[in-house]
Design a protein around this motif. Sequence first.
Motif, PDB file in Angstrom:
ATOM      1  N   LEU A  17       0.928  -1.186   0.009  1.00  0.00           N
ATOM      2  CA  LEU A  17      -0.023   0.056  -0.137  1.00  0.00           C
ATOM      3  C   LEU A  17       0.812   1.376  -0.048  1.00  0.00           C
ATOM      4  O   LEU A  17       1.980   1.289   0.760  1.00  0.00           O
ATOM      5  CB  LEU A  17      -0.831   0.054   1.243  1.00  0.00           C
ATOM      6  CG  LEU A  17      -1.942  -1.294   1.247  1.00  0.00           C
ATOM      7  CD1 LEU A  17      -2.777  -0.979   2.610  1.00  0.00           C
ATOM      8  CD2 LEU A  17      -2.913  -1.445  -0.095  1.00  0.00           C
ATOM      9  N   LYS A  18       0.643   1.975  -0.964  1.00  0.00           N
ATOM     10  CA  LYS A  18       1.575   3.334  -1.085  1.00  0.00           C
ATOM     11  C   LYS A  18       1.039   4.592  -0.713  1.00  0.00           C
ATOM     12  O   LYS A  18       0.880   5.623  -1.588  1.00  0.00           O
ATOM     13  CB  LYS A  18       1.914   3.270  -2.495  1.00  0.00           C
ATOM     14  CG  LYS A  18       2.926   1.830  -2.771  1.00  0.00           C
ATOM     15  CD  LYS A  18       3.176   1.728  -4.427  1.00  0.00           C
ATOM     16  CE  LYS A  18       3.823   0.645  -4.457  1.00  0.00           C
ATOM     17  NZ  LYS A  18       4.058   0.274  -5.834  1.00  0.00           N
ATOM     18  N   GLY A  19       0.053   4.726   0.392  1.00  0.00           N
ATOM     19  CA  GLY A  19      -0.186   5.989   0.715  1.00  0.00           C
ATOM     20  C   GLY A  19      -1.904   5.968   0.235  1.00  0.00           C
ATOM     21  O   GLY A  19      -2.236   6.646  -0.928  1.00  0.00           O
ATOM     22  N   SER A  38      -3.018  -5.804  -6.221  1.00  0.00           N
ATOM     23  CA  SER A  38      -3.040  -4.589  -6.483  1.00  0.00           C
ATOM     24  C   SER A  38      -3.135  -3.835  -4.803  1.00  0.00           C
ATOM     25  O   SER A  38      -3.048  -2.462  -4.572  1.00  0.00           O
ATOM     26  CB  SER A  38      -4.222  -3.869  -7.013  1.00  0.00           C
ATOM     27  OG  SER A  38      -5.453  -4.415  -6.575  1.00  0.00           O
ATOM     28  N   GLY A  39      -3.315  -4.827  -3.709  1.00  0.00           N
ATOM     29  CA  GLY A  39      -3.521  -4.302  -2.538  1.00  0.00           C
ATOM     30  C   GLY A  39      -4.958  -4.182  -2.095  1.00  0.00           C
ATOM     31  O   GLY A  39      -4.929  -3.817  -0.618  1.00  0.00           O
ATOM     32  N   LYS A  40      -5.648  -4.819  -2.666  1.00  0.00           N
ATOM     33  CA  LYS A  40      -7.280  -4.600  -2.020  1.00  0.00           C
ATOM     34  C   LYS A  40      -7.264  -5.225  -0.576  1.00  0.00           C
ATOM     35  O   LYS A  40      -7.812  -4.753   0.209  1.00  0.00           O
ATOM     36  CB  LYS A  40      -8.244  -5.321  -3.138  1.00  0.00           C
ATOM     37  CG  LYS A  40      -8.111  -4.906  -4.480  1.00  0.00           C
ATOM     38  CD  LYS A  40      -9.104  -5.784  -5.275  1.00  0.00           C
ATOM     39  CE  LYS A  40      -9.036  -7.053  -5.612  1.00  0.00           C
ATOM     40  NZ  LYS A  40      -7.801  -7.545  -6.232  1.00  0.00           N
ATOM     41  N   PHE A 208     -11.445   1.806  -7.559  1.00  0.00           N
ATOM     42  CA  PHE A 208     -10.377   0.919  -8.318  1.00  0.00           C
ATOM     43  C   PHE A 208      -9.016   1.024  -7.554  1.00  0.00           C
ATOM     44  O   PHE A 208      -8.463   2.032  -7.835  1.00  0.00           O
ATOM     45  CB  PHE A 208     -10.536   1.349  -9.789  1.00  0.00           C
ATOM     46  CG  PHE A 208      -9.568   0.538 -10.628  1.00  0.00           C
ATOM     47  CD1 PHE A 208      -9.691  -0.568 -10.778  1.00  0.00           C
ATOM     48  CD2 PHE A 208      -8.385   1.253 -11.188  1.00  0.00           C
ATOM     49  CE1 PHE A 208      -8.742  -1.274 -11.764  1.00  0.00           C
ATOM     50  CE2 PHE A 208      -7.333   0.497 -11.951  1.00  0.00           C
ATOM     51  CZ  PHE A 208      -7.745  -0.680 -12.040  1.00  0.00           C
ATOM     52  N   MET A 209      -8.520  -0.094  -7.330  1.00  0.00           N
ATOM     53  CA  MET A 209      -6.969  -0.143  -6.676  1.00  0.00           C
ATOM     54  C   MET A 209      -6.135  -0.740  -7.727  1.00  0.00           C
ATOM     55  O   MET A 209      -6.176  -1.640  -8.456  1.00  0.00           O
ATOM     56  CB  MET A 209      -6.930  -0.838  -5.504  1.00  0.00           C
ATOM     57  CG  MET A 209      -7.466   0.004  -4.316  1.00  0.00           C
ATOM     58  SD  MET A 209      -7.099  -0.804  -2.928  1.00  0.00           S
ATOM     59  CE  MET A 209      -5.696  -0.672  -2.508  1.00  0.00           C
ATOM     60  N   ASP A 210      -4.947  -0.331  -8.045  1.00  0.00           N
ATOM     61  CA  ASP A 210      -3.954  -0.668  -8.677  1.00  0.00           C
ATOM     62  C   ASP A 210      -2.520  -0.207  -8.059  1.00  0.00           C
ATOM     63  O   ASP A 210      -2.402   0.962  -7.773  1.00  0.00           O
ATOM     64  CB  ASP A 210      -4.116   0.031  -9.911  1.00  0.00           C
ATOM     65  CG  ASP A 210      -3.082  -0.876 -11.038  1.00  0.00           C
ATOM     66  OD1 ASP A 210      -2.960  -2.048 -10.820  1.00  0.00           O
ATOM     67  OD2 ASP A 210      -2.827  -0.108 -11.956  1.00  0.00           O
TER      68      ASP A 210
END
Lengths: 240, 230
Positions: A17-19, A38-40, A208-210
């Motif tokens: 996770l990048k912020g 993607s970190g979901k 939408f996470m990526d």
Amino acid sequence: MIKVVDLYKSFGALEVLKGISNEIHKGEVVCVIGPSGSGKSTFLRCLNLLEQPTSGDVYVDDVSLTQLGKDINKLRQKVGMVFQQFNLFPHMTVMENITLAPIKLKGMSVEQAREKAVILLRKVGLPDKDNEYPNKLSGGQKQRVAIARALAMDPEIMLFDEPTSALDPEMVGEVLSVMKQLVVEGMTMVVVTHEMGFAREVGDRILFMDEGLIAEENTPAELFGNPKNERTQSFLSKVL
Amino acid sequence: MTVIMKIITTLSDEIFFNLIREERYLYFVKGLGISVQLTLYAAFIGGAIGLMVALARLTNNKVLNYLAGKYVDIIRGTPVVVQLLIIYFAVFASTGLHRVTVASIAFGINSGAYVAELIRAGIQAVDKGQLEAARSLGLSYPQSMYYIIIPQAIKNILPGMGNEVISLWKETAIAGFIGLEDLMRGAEIVRGRTFSNYTPYLVIAFIYLYITVLMTMTLGKLERRLRKSD
């Protein structure tokens, strides 16, 4: 109700996770979609501190999770969670699975807890399975019991971590319909899912996470109908 | 015909001299009592130590981790008879504790190291999602261990635990080293009186085997009962 502030999470050298910053309001249904890795799930698991954030913070009802220490147990009672792999307790019957936490943590009597479990089992469509062991149930039945187990604690919010991804296709519907019923009742929900149809139908908002970030966030109609981000477009073109 | 007669006479002579004359069977009976006592006490002590050491190895506390690891290394790295003698002659030398107590503690400390490894492996074999599900409901770590993890771990641990008690039962045969008159020493005393080559050993071999078979059967029943949720 839940406020996420600049959340970072790394596993060793891998930054997942990048912020991430976001806010989930009472009664809202937020669906989280995005490609694998993607970190979901990590994002969702930070919301009840199953994962300890590397930095940043999560506030539930204005309480900072990272500052809680041992009181996290109290807070987790307000946050129900349903897992991809169900994680029912195999050494207990369905009834015991559902009543354990209310009896041990809420001080309910066995009778009260059982009464409540009967109501919940009826709600998830499994009124006659109370004395079965989990191994006797199908995947869809297990997941519905898992939902009933989480609901037994009267949570204010429910987290779903890919609740239908481990199911045979013909069982996805029965789980989704239980979840839809919760939506109708006004439950606050965060759902990580690959079921785009479900997200589009019941979501108030889609994230939408990526690559560890929320790449795009919008209402279902906008996000699915008119995606702005290039990566969202490419993802949706693959899954829809 | 005469050969058979001879065998029967020899056999009855052996039984008479090793068991009946001067009530020598009492050495075996008393020895059995001591051996059983040692096994039971040591199993309890070993179980308690094993559980604590296993939990110590599973925590994030570095000091506990290190100490527990070293304990297991030292115990598994030295012969049990040497441990017994050190504990009797050095550790408890001037305490005046009863020999049965000292030997039980020695065997318990030894068994604890093996039990610790069994329990640790058994707990680690429980799916990680179980702890997460328990914690997500709001159960504390100790509550999760007690209600969710350990009951499942027991099913993993039980077969190994049975083997451990069976080993322990046979290992107690060295209790004679510190002067306890257990089953083994009882046989040696009788042999010293009767000068029989092997009959006393055959008698105790049969007793050791018989008790082991009993334990194996009990264990099988227990395992079948625990399997009812599968």
